[in-house]
Motif scaffolding. Structure first.
Motif, PDB file in Angstrom:
ATOM      1  N   GLN A   1       1.068  -1.206   0.005  1.00 29.37           N
ATOM      2  CA  GLN A   1      -0.057  -0.069   0.079  1.00 29.37           C
ATOM      3  C   GLN A   1       0.797   1.212  -0.174  1.00 29.37           C
ATOM      4  O   GLN A   1       0.344   2.294  -0.299  1.00 29.37           O
ATOM      5  N   ASP A   2       2.325   1.065   0.469  1.00 23.00           N
ATOM      6  CA  ASP A   2       2.880   2.207   0.470  1.00 23.00           C
ATOM      7  C   ASP A   2       3.885   2.132  -0.908  1.00 23.00           C
ATOM      8  O   ASP A   2       4.762   3.101  -1.179  1.00 23.00           O
ATOM      9  N   ALA A   3       4.007   1.164  -1.718  1.00 23.08           N
ATOM     10  CA  ALA A   3       4.925   0.862  -2.688  1.00 23.08           C
ATOM     11  C   ALA A   3       4.473   1.948  -3.844  1.00 23.08           C
ATOM     12  O   ALA A   3       3.187   1.745  -4.184  1.00 23.08           O
ATOM     13  N   ASP A   4       5.455   2.443  -4.641  1.00 21.30           N
ATOM     14  CA  ASP A   4       5.107   3.184  -5.780  1.00 21.30           C
ATOM     15  C   ASP A   4       4.667   2.360  -6.720  1.00 21.30           C
ATOM     16  O   ASP A   4       4.940   1.052  -6.721  1.00 21.30           O
ATOM     17  N   VAL A   5       3.707   2.997  -7.823  1.00 19.10           N
ATOM     18  CA  VAL A   5       3.135   2.366  -8.940  1.00 19.10           C
ATOM     19  C   VAL A   5       4.609   1.951  -9.748  1.00 19.10           C
ATOM     20  O   VAL A   5       5.540   2.712  -9.587  1.00 19.10           O
ATOM     21  N   ALA A   6       4.665   0.869 -10.708  1.00 17.38           N
ATOM     22  CA  ALA A   6       5.783   0.603 -11.299  1.00 17.38           C
ATOM     23  C   ALA A   6       6.766  -0.048 -10.546  1.00 17.38           C
ATOM     24  O   ALA A   6       7.861  -0.614 -11.173  1.00 17.38           O
ATOM     25  N   THR A   7       6.421  -0.517  -9.404  1.00 21.12           N
ATOM     26  CA  THR A   7       7.522  -1.524  -8.567  1.00 21.12           C
ATOM     27  C   THR A   7       6.699  -2.738  -8.473  1.00 21.12           C
ATOM     28  O   THR A   7       5.481  -2.845  -8.952  1.00 21.12           O
TER      29      THR A   7
ATOM     30  N   ARG B   1       5.744  -4.790  -5.856  1.00 16.46           N
ATOM     31  CA  ARG B   1       4.853  -4.958  -4.905  1.00 16.46           C
ATOM     32  C   ARG B   1       3.790  -3.784  -5.182  1.00 16.46           C
ATOM     33  O   ARG B   1       2.571  -4.070  -5.042  1.00 16.46           O
ATOM     34  N   GLY B   2       4.283  -2.587  -5.838  1.00 11.49           N
ATOM     35  CA  GLY B   2       3.155  -1.495  -6.072  1.00 11.49           C
ATOM     36  C   GLY B   2       2.173  -1.883  -7.230  1.00 11.49           C
ATOM     37  O   GLY B   2       0.878  -1.613  -7.282  1.00 11.49           O
ATOM     38  N   ASP B   3       2.732  -2.847  -8.134  1.00 14.29           N
ATOM     39  CA  ASP B   3       1.921  -3.401  -9.327  1.00 14.29           C
ATOM     40  C   ASP B   3       1.193  -4.572  -8.852  1.00 14.29           C
ATOM     41  O   ASP B   3      -0.087  -4.868  -9.359  1.00 14.29           O
ATOM     42  N   PHE B   4       1.690  -5.467  -7.934  1.00 15.91           N
ATOM     43  CA  PHE B   4       1.123  -6.703  -7.970  1.00 15.91           C
ATOM     44  C   PHE B   4       0.428  -7.088  -6.574  1.00 15.91           C
ATOM     45  O   PHE B   4      -0.131  -8.115  -6.274  1.00 15.91           O
ATOM     46  N   GLY B   5       0.774  -6.175  -5.313  1.00 17.98           N
ATOM     47  CA  GLY B   5       0.634  -6.518  -4.105  1.00 17.98           C
ATOM     48  C   GLY B   5      -0.537  -5.514  -3.564  1.00 17.98           C
ATOM     49  O   GLY B   5      -0.717  -4.718  -3.876  1.00 17.98           O
ATOM     50  N   LEU B   6      -1.318  -6.184  -2.508  1.00 15.13           N
ATOM     51  CA  LEU B   6      -2.355  -5.484  -1.706  1.00 15.13           C
ATOM     52  C   LEU B   6      -2.103  -5.301  -0.162  1.00 15.13           C
ATOM     53  O   LEU B   6      -2.448  -4.653   0.531  1.00 15.13           O
ATOM     54  N   THR B   7      -1.291  -6.393   0.511  1.00 16.69           N
ATOM     55  CA  THR B   7      -1.108  -6.431   1.954  1.00 16.69           C
ATOM     56  C   THR B   7       0.256  -7.033   1.961  1.00 16.69           C
ATOM     57  O   THR B   7       0.971  -7.649   1.292  1.00 16.69           O
ATOM     58  N   VAL B   8       0.730  -6.477   3.193  1.00 18.79           N
ATOM     59  CA  VAL B   8       2.092  -6.780   3.595  1.00 18.79           C
ATOM     60  C   VAL B   8       2.302  -8.103   3.928  1.00 18.79           C
ATOM     61  O   VAL B   8       3.535  -8.635   3.861  1.00 18.79           O
ATOM     62  N   GLY B   9       1.519  -8.880   4.287  1.00 18.37           N
ATOM     63  CA  GLY B   9       1.608 -10.433   4.459  1.00 18.37           C
ATOM     64  C   GLY B   9       1.871 -11.104   3.302  1.00 18.37           C
ATOM     65  O   GLY B   9       2.461 -12.241   3.283  1.00 18.37           O
ATOM     66  N   LYS B  10       1.279 -10.704   2.182  1.00 24.29           N
ATOM     67  CA  LYS B  10       1.267 -11.331   0.805  1.00 24.29           C
ATOM     68  C   LYS B  10       2.016 -10.260  -0.102  1.00 24.29           C
ATOM     69  O   LYS B  10       1.389  -9.695  -0.917  1.00 24.29           O
ATOM     70  N   ASN B  11       3.281 -10.149  -0.002  1.00 21.85           N
ATOM     71  CA  ASN B  11       3.984  -8.790  -0.935  1.00 21.85           C
ATOM     72  C   ASN B  11       4.843  -9.397  -1.999  1.00 21.85           C
ATOM     73  O   ASN B  11       5.836  -8.729  -2.482  1.00 21.85           O
ATOM     74  N   VAL B  12       4.496 -10.777  -2.457  1.00 27.34           N
ATOM     75  CA  VAL B  12       4.995 -11.347  -3.707  1.00 27.34           C
ATOM     76  C   VAL B  12       6.435 -11.748  -3.870  1.00 27.34           C
ATOM     77  O   VAL B  12       7.027 -12.554  -4.537  1.00 27.34           O
ATOM     78  N   ILE B  13       7.302 -10.657  -3.180  1.00 24.83           N
ATOM     79  CA  ILE B  13       8.939 -10.774  -3.560  1.00 24.83           C
ATOM     80  C   ILE B  13       9.563 -10.608  -2.454  1.00 24.83           C
ATOM     81  O   ILE B  13       9.221  -9.994  -1.379  1.00 24.83           O
ATOM     82  N   HIS B  14      10.802 -11.265  -2.213  1.00 21.42           N
ATOM     83  CA  HIS B  14      11.838 -10.913  -1.377  1.00 21.42           C
ATOM     84  C   HIS B  14      12.974 -10.485  -2.030  1.00 21.42           C
ATOM     85  O   HIS B  14      13.393 -11.303  -2.827  1.00 21.42           O
ATOM     86  N   GLY B  15      14.003  -9.599  -1.498  1.00 24.24           N
ATOM     87  CA  GLY B  15      15.137  -9.197  -1.965  1.00 24.24           C
ATOM     88  C   GLY B  15      16.229  -8.862  -0.755  1.00 24.24           C
ATOM     89  O   GLY B  15      15.824  -8.143   0.252  1.00 24.24           O
ATOM     90  N   SER B  16      17.348  -9.272  -0.996  1.00 21.47           N
ATOM     91  CA  SER B  16      18.409  -9.169   0.303  1.00 21.47           C
ATOM     92  C   SER B  16      18.344  -7.572   0.412  1.00 21.47           C
ATOM     93  O   SER B  16      18.372  -6.822  -0.521  1.00 21.47           O
ATOM     94  N   ASP B  17      18.558  -7.092   1.715  1.00 23.13           N
ATOM     95  CA  ASP B  17      18.580  -5.736   2.156  1.00 23.13           C
ATOM     96  C   ASP B  17      19.761  -5.041   2.317  1.00 23.13           C
ATOM     97  O   ASP B  17      20.060  -3.834   2.561  1.00 23.13           O
ATOM     98  N   SER B  18      20.984  -5.877   2.316  1.00 18.31           N
ATOM     99  CA  SER B  18      22.313  -5.443   2.543  1.00 18.31           C
ATOM    100  C   SER B  18      23.498  -6.397   1.908  1.00 18.31           C
ATOM    101  O   SER B  18      23.106  -7.486   1.536  1.00 18.31           O
ATOM    102  N   GLU B  19      24.635  -6.013   1.858  1.00 17.83           N
ATOM    103  CA  GLU B  19      25.680  -6.747   1.215  1.00 17.83           C
ATOM    104  C   GLU B  19      25.902  -7.923   2.165  1.00 17.83           C
ATOM    105  O   GLU B  19      26.000  -9.101   1.478  1.00 17.83           O
ATOM    106  N   GLU B  20      25.865  -7.872   3.428  1.00 19.16           N
ATOM    107  CA  GLU B  20      25.953  -9.031   4.376  1.00 19.16           C
ATOM    108  C   GLU B  20      24.952  -9.859   3.989  1.00 19.16           C
ATOM    109  O   GLU B  20      24.910 -11.287   4.040  1.00 19.16           O
ATOM    110  N   SER B  21      23.432  -9.425   4.034  1.00 23.99           N
ATOM    111  CA  SER B  21      22.447 -10.137   3.914  1.00 23.99           C
ATOM    112  C   SER B  21      22.431 -11.171   2.540  1.00 23.99           C
ATOM    113  O   SER B  21      21.895 -12.313   2.474  1.00 23.99           O
TER     114      SER B  21
END
Ligand code: RTP
Ligand code: MG
Length: 148
Positions: free
Chosen positions: A94-100, A102-122
């Motif tokens: 709901q906070d995700a910009d359009v053309a992202t 999650r912005g294009d495909f998601g509606l709720t935080v619990g089912k937000n379609v995709i995961h990506g590492s958040d840092s070099e260490e992760s």
């Protein structure tokens, strides 16, 4: 070159979004170093999301990520860790910009379609957690000279 771990979550697989998501990363200019459809075990889920073990949503998160197959990927390219996070959009769709994603495909935080590492260490930790060395491929692509 930098690498990151990206995964289409069970909702994205069930909703046939794998192709679209792979296509976005390909079109951007990133290079696929590894990919597989897999079922995450309870143990792997708890390790992967270990940083959230104290959060009230931890149980739900582990149940969700193990509820069906995920599509795990390693993408490579300049600044890929931060750029993949930008392409994914904010954690809450709901906070995700359009053309992202999650912005294009998601509606709720619990089912937000995709995961990506958040840092070099992760990224390093998650790539090692999900992939064997021999599952990752180092290769040249002709397109690279048109991107870099
Ligand atoms: P992810 O790890 O899945 O890529 O997501 P993220 O970095 O954008 O967000 P993070 O803070 O790491 O949270 C991990 C996942 O937990 C779920 N979540 N639920 N109910 C809630 O308030 C809540 N908060 C987070 C989300 O599915 C998030 O992707
Ligand atoms: Mg996270």
């Amino acid at each position: 070159m930098e690498r990151t771990f990206v995964m289409v979550k069970p909702d994205g697989v069930q909703r046939n979004l794998v192709g679209d998501i792979v296509s976005r990363f390909e079109s951007k200019g990133f290079k696929l170093a590894g990919a597989k459809l897999m079922q995450i075990s309870q143990n792997l889920a708890e390790t992967h999301y270990g940083e959230h073990s104290d959060k009230p949503f931890f149980g739900e998160l582990v149940d969700f990520i193990t509820s069906g197959p995920v599509f795990a990927m390693v993408w490579e390219g300049e600044n890929v860790i931060a750029t993949a996070r930008k392409m994914m959009g904010a954690t809450n769709p709901q906070d995700a910009d359009v053309a992202t994603i999650r912005g294009d495909f998601g509606l709720t935080v619990g089912k937000n379609v995709i995961h990506g590492s958040d840092s070099e260490e992760s990224a390093k930790r998650e790539i090692e957690l999900f992939f064997l060395n021999e599952e990752l491929v180092d290769y040249q692509k002709d397109q690279d000279t048109w991107i870099y």
